[in-house]
Design a protein around this motif. Sequence first.
Motif, PDB file in Angstrom:
ATOM      1  N   UNK A 291       0.813  -1.220   0.000  1.00 55.69           N
ATOM      2  CA  UNK A 291       0.000   0.000   0.000  1.00 55.69           C
ATOM      3  C   UNK A 291       0.848   1.272   0.000  1.00 55.69           C
ATOM      4  N   UNK A 292       2.140   1.158   0.295  1.00 50.13           N
ATOM      5  CA  UNK A 292       3.030   2.329   0.237  1.00 50.13           C
ATOM      6  C   UNK A 292       4.462   1.856   0.062  1.00 50.13           C
ATOM      7  N   UNK A 293       5.233   2.625  -0.723  1.00 51.54           N
ATOM      8  CA  UNK A 293       6.655   2.352  -0.798  1.00 51.54           C
ATOM      9  C   UNK A 293       7.425   3.644  -0.948  1.00 51.54           C
ATOM     10  N   UNK A 294       8.656   3.638  -0.435  1.00 60.46           N
ATOM     11  CA  UNK A 294       9.457   4.857  -0.408  1.00 60.46           C
ATOM     12  C   UNK A 294      10.933   4.529  -0.355  1.00 60.46           C
ATOM     13  N   UNK A 295      11.736   5.510  -0.690  1.00 59.65           N
ATOM     14  CA  UNK A 295      13.188   5.405  -0.613  1.00 59.65           C
ATOM     15  C   UNK A 295      13.608   5.766   0.814  1.00 59.65           C
ATOM     16  N   UNK A 296      14.268   4.846   1.482  1.00 57.62           N
ATOM     17  CA  UNK A 296      14.659   5.048   2.880  1.00 57.62           C
ATOM     18  C   UNK A 296      15.657   6.191   3.026  1.00 57.62           C
ATOM     19  N   UNK A 297      16.608   6.272   2.122  1.00 56.20           N
ATOM     20  CA  UNK A 297      17.682   7.254   2.247  1.00 56.20           C
ATOM     21  C   UNK A 297      17.202   8.687   2.020  1.00 56.20           C
ATOM     22  N   UNK A 298      16.393   8.895   0.998  1.00 52.03           N
ATOM     23  CA  UNK A 298      16.004  10.256   0.642  1.00 52.03           C
ATOM     24  C   UNK A 298      14.641  10.671   1.187  1.00 52.03           C
ATOM     25  N   UNK A 299      13.710   9.753   1.276  1.00 50.70           N
ATOM     26  CA  UNK A 299      12.325  10.042   1.667  1.00 50.70           C
ATOM     27  C   UNK A 299      11.809  11.297   0.958  1.00 50.70           C
ATOM     28  N   UNK A 300      12.029  11.331  -0.351  1.00 48.42           N
ATOM     29  CA  UNK A 300      11.586  12.465  -1.164  1.00 48.42           C
ATOM     30  C   UNK A 300      10.168  12.276  -1.680  1.00 48.42           C
ATOM     31  N   UNK A 301       9.714  11.020  -1.722  1.00 51.70           N
ATOM     32  CA  UNK A 301       8.370  10.735  -2.232  1.00 51.70           C
ATOM     33  C   UNK A 301       7.893   9.401  -1.695  1.00 51.70           C
ATOM     34  N   UNK A 302       6.572   9.184  -1.837  1.00 55.16           N
ATOM     35  CA  UNK A 302       5.937   7.927  -1.437  1.00 55.16           C
ATOM     36  C   UNK A 302       5.008   7.507  -2.571  1.00 55.16           C
ATOM     37  N   UNK A 303       5.077   6.254  -2.972  1.00 56.29           N
ATOM     38  CA  UNK A 303       4.127   5.719  -3.948  1.00 56.29           C
ATOM     39  C   UNK A 303       2.933   5.168  -3.192  1.00 56.29           C
ATOM     40  N   UNK A 304       1.733   5.621  -3.600  1.00 59.12           N
ATOM     41  CA  UNK A 304       0.494   5.229  -2.940  1.00 59.12           C
ATOM     42  C   UNK A 304      -0.539   4.792  -3.961  1.00 59.12           C
ATOM     43  N   UNK A 305      -1.274   3.752  -3.631  1.00 64.43           N
ATOM     44  CA  UNK A 305      -2.363   3.295  -4.489  1.00 64.43           C
ATOM     45  C   UNK A 305      -3.487   4.325  -4.404  1.00 64.43           C
ATOM     46  N   UNK A 306      -4.232   4.468  -5.511  1.00 61.77           N
ATOM     47  CA  UNK A 306      -5.285   5.474  -5.544  1.00 61.77           C
ATOM     48  C   UNK A 306      -6.361   5.054  -6.533  1.00 61.77           C
ATOM     49  N   UNK A 307      -7.597   5.385  -6.232  1.00 60.50           N
ATOM     50  CA  UNK A 307      -8.684   5.180  -7.177  1.00 60.50           C
ATOM     51  C   UNK A 307      -8.323   5.901  -8.473  1.00 60.50           C
ATOM     52  N   UNK A 308      -8.464   5.242  -9.640  1.00 67.74           N
ATOM     53  CA  UNK A 308      -7.997   5.847 -10.893  1.00 67.74           C
ATOM     54  C   UNK A 308      -8.531   7.256 -11.183  1.00 67.74           C
ATOM     55  N   UNK A 309      -9.812   7.490 -10.977  1.00 69.12           N
ATOM     56  CA  UNK A 309     -10.356   8.832 -11.246  1.00 69.12           C
ATOM     57  C   UNK A 309      -9.779   9.854 -10.277  1.00 69.12           C
ATOM     58  N   UNK A 310      -9.710   9.469  -9.021  1.00 69.72           N
ATOM     59  CA  UNK A 310      -9.160  10.377  -8.005  1.00 69.72           C
ATOM     60  C   UNK A 310      -7.675  10.628  -8.264  1.00 69.72           C
ATOM     61  N   UNK A 311      -6.958   9.588  -8.706  1.00 72.59           N
ATOM     62  CA  UNK A 311      -5.529   9.740  -8.992  1.00 72.59           C
ATOM     63  C   UNK A 311      -5.305  10.834 -10.024  1.00 72.59           C
ATOM     64  N   UNK A 312      -6.082  10.803 -11.082  1.00 74.96           N
ATOM     65  CA  UNK A 312      -5.945  11.814 -12.136  1.00 74.96           C
ATOM     66  C   UNK A 312      -6.300  13.205 -11.623  1.00 74.96           C
TER      67      UNK A 312
END
Length: 118
Positions: free
Chosen positions: A36-57
Amino acid sequence: MNIEDYRDYCLAKPGATEETPFGPDTLVFKVGGKLFALLDIEQFASVNLKCDPERAQQLREQYDYVLPGYHMNKKHWNTVLTTAPAAQLRQWTDHSYDLVRASLPRTLRDKLAAAEAE
């Protein structure tokens, strides 16, 4: 929000686990074995998150810190820069967790609900 606070937030969710299946630099949070979430430990510049397709856009159009999911299915995943307000990051993490949890088999969802009620 710093990485320690974000990690604590994710792990406080019922059934949430953390792993590093893509190597020591990428932290992955899962529920029921699904990401449900993934991120770079060293930088923590962003997080990838699942999202409803319409809401994502809609979010991508509305906020410059929400991008199509990096290395993910861009229809269902957003990359959220950690410059986003902490409240929004938490809200969108909740949405991601809820989407993944809702996709789990009923028996697993029932176990999570029972654990939550305790």
